[in-house]
Design an enzyme around this catalytic site. Sequence first.
Site, mmCIF file in Angstrom:
data_model
loop_
_atom_site.group_PDB
_atom_site.id
_atom_site.type_symbol
_atom_site.label_atom_id
_atom_site.label_comp_id
_atom_site.label_asym_id
_atom_site.label_seq_id
_atom_site.Cartn_x
_atom_site.Cartn_y
_atom_site.Cartn_z
ATOM 1 N N LYS A 28 0.824 -1.210 0.000
ATOM 2 C CA LYS A 28 0.000 0.000 0.000
ATOM 3 C C LYS A 28 0.858 1.260 0.000
ATOM 4 O O LYS A 28 0.597 2.202 -0.749
ATOM 5 C CB LYS A 28 -0.947 0.010 1.204
ATOM 6 C CG LYS A 28 -1.920 1.187 1.169
ATOM 7 C CD LYS A 28 -3.089 1.011 2.108
ATOM 8 C CE LYS A 28 -2.709 1.244 3.535
ATOM 9 N NZ LYS A 28 -3.887 1.557 4.382
ATOM 10 N N GLY A 101 -5.026 7.959 5.702
ATOM 11 C CA GLY A 101 -4.171 8.981 6.281
ATOM 12 C C GLY A 101 -2.894 9.162 5.476
ATOM 13 O O GLY A 101 -2.385 10.282 5.344
ATOM 14 N N ARG A 129 -8.482 12.240 12.457
ATOM 15 C CA ARG A 129 -7.035 12.067 12.577
ATOM 16 C C ARG A 129 -6.314 13.402 12.424
ATOM 17 O O ARG A 129 -6.682 14.231 11.590
ATOM 18 C CB ARG A 129 -6.543 11.056 11.540
ATOM 19 C CG ARG A 129 -7.148 9.689 11.750
ATOM 20 C CD ARG A 129 -6.671 8.696 10.714
ATOM 21 N NE ARG A 129 -5.254 8.398 10.861
ATOM 22 C CZ ARG A 129 -4.604 7.557 10.061
ATOM 23 N NH1 ARG A 129 -5.243 6.957 9.073
ATOM 24 N NH2 ARG A 129 -3.319 7.335 10.246
ATOM 25 N N SER A 174 8.427 9.482 11.575
ATOM 26 C CA SER A 174 7.186 9.288 10.821
ATOM 27 C C SER A 174 7.502 9.296 9.336
ATOM 28 O O SER A 174 7.921 10.314 8.781
ATOM 29 C CB SER A 174 6.182 10.401 11.140
ATOM 30 O OG SER A 174 5.094 10.356 10.220
ATOM 31 N N GLN A 176 5.315 9.119 7.003
ATOM 32 C CA GLN A 176 4.321 9.941 6.318
ATOM 33 C C GLN A 176 4.739 11.404 6.311
ATOM 34 O O GLN A 176 4.679 12.070 5.269
ATOM 35 C CB GLN A 176 2.956 9.774 6.984
ATOM 36 C CG GLN A 176 2.316 8.412 6.757
ATOM 37 C CD GLN A 176 0.935 8.317 7.385
ATOM 38 O OE1 GLN A 176 0.421 9.288 7.944
ATOM 39 N NE2 GLN A 176 0.332 7.149 7.300
ATOM 40 N N ASP A 326 2.444 -0.709 11.672
ATOM 41 C CA ASP A 326 1.100 -1.174 11.318
ATOM 42 C C ASP A 326 0.832 -2.607 11.755
ATOM 43 O O ASP A 326 -0.314 -3.073 11.657
ATOM 44 C CB ASP A 326 0.887 -1.071 9.806
ATOM 45 C CG ASP A 326 0.744 0.362 9.334
ATOM 46 O OD1 ASP A 326 0.230 1.184 10.115
ATOM 47 O OD2 ASP A 326 1.145 0.658 8.200
ATOM 48 N N ARG A 357 -5.327 2.636 18.087
ATOM 49 C CA ARG A 357 -5.048 1.208 17.950
ATOM 50 C C ARG A 357 -4.514 0.585 19.230
ATOM 51 O O ARG A 357 -4.668 -0.619 19.441
ATOM 52 C CB ARG A 357 -4.062 0.957 16.803
ATOM 53 C CG ARG A 357 -4.736 0.914 15.455
ATOM 54 C CD ARG A 357 -3.837 0.293 14.409
ATOM 55 N NE ARG A 357 -4.516 0.334 13.116
ATOM 56 C CZ ARG A 357 -3.903 0.531 11.964
ATOM 57 N NH1 ARG A 357 -2.601 0.728 11.938
ATOM 58 N NH2 ARG A 357 -4.580 0.537 10.837
ATOM 59 N N ARG A 400 -7.083 -3.017 9.877
ATOM 60 C CA ARG A 400 -6.093 -3.914 10.468
ATOM 61 C C ARG A 400 -6.615 -4.557 11.750
ATOM 62 O O ARG A 400 -6.311 -5.715 12.043
ATOM 63 C CB ARG A 400 -4.777 -3.175 10.720
ATOM 64 C CG ARG A 400 -4.179 -2.623 9.430
ATOM 65 C CD ARG A 400 -2.725 -2.249 9.553
ATOM 66 N NE ARG A 400 -2.312 -1.475 8.398
ATOM 67 C CZ ARG A 400 -1.981 -1.969 7.218
ATOM 68 N NH1 ARG A 400 -2.043 -3.282 7.037
ATOM 69 N NH2 ARG A 400 -1.610 -1.189 6.223
#
Length: 449
Positions: A28, A101, A129, A174, A176, A326, A357, A400
């Site tokens: 992904k 996200g 988020r 991070s 991202q 993840d 999570r 997930r």
Amino acid sequence: MNAETPIPHRARRPAAPLAGTIAVPGDKSISHRALMFAGLAIGETRITGLLEGEDVLRTAAAMRALGAEVARLDDGAWLVAGPGLGALRSPDDVLDMGNSGTAARLLCGILASHDIFAVMTGDASLRRRPMRRVIEPLAATGAGFAARPGGRLPLAVTGAAEPLPLSYRLPVASAQVKSALLLAGLNARGVTEIEEPEPTRDHSENMLRHFGASIDIHTQGTGRLIRLRGQPELRAADIVVPGDPSSAAFPIVAALLIPGSRITIEGVGLNKLRTGLFATLREMGADITVINAREAAGEKVGDLIVAASALRGVDVPADRAPSMIDEYPILAIACAFARGPSRLRGLAELRVKESDRLAATTDMLRANGASVAIEGDDLVIVGGANRLGGGLVTTQMDHRLAMSALVLGLAADAPVTIDDARFIDTSFPGFIPLMRSLGADIAAEGAPA
């Protein structure tokens, strides 16, 4: 049935071991980046193995709205023709990023460094988020942002006409945020410098090289310094997307936990910054073998042979979190069946995923009889203490968490039910049929066994 109607599913221990050879959907993280970088390059890029989950399809739609030509070919490959760096246009409508996200944060970097106006939104989960972690550093490019309190979507972005290069040290590791800043730096004159306190997944760096950008990476203490020279001419370059190691995690753990199982998963990405789960499972005693190792578009790939194993508890250091962030929910399932206690350290980042999570994983395990506790940012699980299963798991629109709960049900003493399976397709389309092909007993609640 109304599209908003939940679809509960239950999983229970199968009558026979899992067996067979499968391939999981494309990675992904790489799929998002392939569409974005190809959309910024000049020429046509052919992408093979792209994940066709909802999250990635949202990225494809966004790049199309920004002026790239994005089309799925009859053979399943995708063709992307980009207008070139700096040549994107303002979209005609709001960009709906669904549940992703990654797509939303990375796209912020592209939008901030182009002289365009765009508005992004997402589903209820994504709108909760935080985006401030990318908004604040990207504002230094000269871009303007307007968001709800906390930097939450919907988010309006006015890109900088002459974006400035960035020099930024990430307060928290991070991938991202790092990738968003690199995407912004592409269209800025000069050199963008990013320091990360510890290495995070480097798909963006690999792909930048693949498309012809000039990027240097230096080890700096426990982390890295990344320097990107802006305004390169990105050239179209075909990409083969490897199987997602985060998706492979679910059949891997199922095969490890169900006695007598032995499966092969072909073409899995083995980037060393993504395989923390595999290393952790091996420390627990997992029988996982890599064969046919190879490289594709700068990424290491291989086939995995997984055999059922007696697992033992593990102490996972906090510095491993970026390489498996993840995978903690499914690792927690493995720990619940392992012999002895496990401690998963430094999981603060899990609190700002599709759901909280850390709390959701704890609730899932407790609802099914596991001995589990949160101590600060650590998750402590005592495996083998109780009979497991029999619970209902509230997935909180988290794909997930849903898949982890179903794997729990396959190995537990009693069936496990999830309240909704619809969101699994955001990252792993075809997950339930694929697991059934290996012999898993997963069905819609109320369906015949």
